[in-house]
Design an enzyme around this catalytic site. Sequence first.
Site, PDB file in Angstrom:
ATOM      1  N   PRO A 194      -3.724  -0.796  11.796  1.00 26.34           N
ATOM      2  CA  PRO A 194      -4.110   0.063  10.489  1.00 26.34           C
ATOM      3  C   PRO A 194      -3.388   0.960   9.716  1.00 26.34           C
ATOM      4  O   PRO A 194      -3.114   1.923  10.370  1.00 26.34           O
ATOM      5  CB  PRO A 194      -5.437   0.180  11.187  1.00 26.34           C
ATOM      6  CG  PRO A 194      -5.362   0.270  12.402  1.00 26.34           C
ATOM      7  CD  PRO A 194      -4.198  -0.296  13.037  1.00 26.34           C
ATOM      8  N   GLU A 195      -3.196   0.817   8.508  1.00 26.66           N
ATOM      9  CA  GLU A 195      -2.410   1.508   7.776  1.00 26.66           C
ATOM     10  C   GLU A 195      -3.501   2.414   6.929  1.00 26.66           C
ATOM     11  O   GLU A 195      -4.896   2.206   6.758  1.00 26.66           O
ATOM     12  CB  GLU A 195      -1.531   0.871   6.785  1.00 26.66           C
ATOM     13  CG  GLU A 195      -0.520   0.082   7.349  1.00 26.66           C
ATOM     14  CD  GLU A 195       0.648   0.951   7.862  1.00 26.66           C
ATOM     15  OE1 GLU A 195       0.554   2.192   7.566  1.00 26.66           O
ATOM     16  OE2 GLU A 195       1.597   0.522   8.469  1.00 26.66           O
TER      17      GLU A 195
END
Length: 270
Positions: free
Chosen positions: A2-3
């Site tokens: 997850p960014e």
Amino acid sequence: MPELPEVEVSRMGITPHVVGQTVTRIIVRNPKLRWPVPEAICQIEGQVIRRVSRRAKYLLLETDIGYAIVHLGMSGSLRILPSGIPAEKHDHVDLVLASGEVLRYNDPRRFGAWLWQQPPEEMHQVLGKLGPEPLDAAFSADYLFEKAQGKRTAIKQFIMDNQVVVGVGNIYANESLFSAGIHPKRAAGQISRARLAALVDQIKAVLAFAIEQGGTTLKDFKNAEGKPGYFAQELLVYGKAGQPCPRCDKPLSEMKIGQRSTVYCTDCQT
Ligand code: ZN
């Protein structure tokens, strides 16, 4: 992994379900995350969640007496479920809410975190030393130009440094450098103010666009299946080595910078 856009979309997705809710119970099935989940986190029981904020890739569930800090690590995700759905293998933490819904944290690789900070005025150590948020006005051309002076670091590594600016992950570093026409290996201190201004604009644009794209998947936060918060994105160069450059058609090149895949155009990026 997850960014920042996924974390921001997670924040937007859970907010309507948790803000204003009293936490009736926290269930920690496996405290062995990146750092051990502290027992003090039980103090969240009986508290009302006033706000869900985000700093870098940390989500803060704020109450009157302190806040829980949630990080999704490499593989974490948050879902909103009706109560009574049995936990599965990697469902490590549940926040049971007075509404009858449950905020459930799943993390197969357990590099994520649930921490607790009290009192709320103090900043947890994991949140210290962080640079500005990329979408805030504080992250400006003037700021980046000043910060870059005298730096020989490759610009790609420079913008991925959390002390310079938070949340510019590998995907977004590749994309924004391509859009700004800057070679990823160019020394940060050798880039003109005008070109850094273009880079700042592109970083903001690619992140805002990703958040907007992810926002369309918000309905998935109420889905018991699937992987909420992770979304396919329209990208220009990341993962496209060997394919034609979207600007000049020359095949895109790839190299490693700091062990991370870097895709760029030898003609369009100087
Ligand atoms: Zn090109």
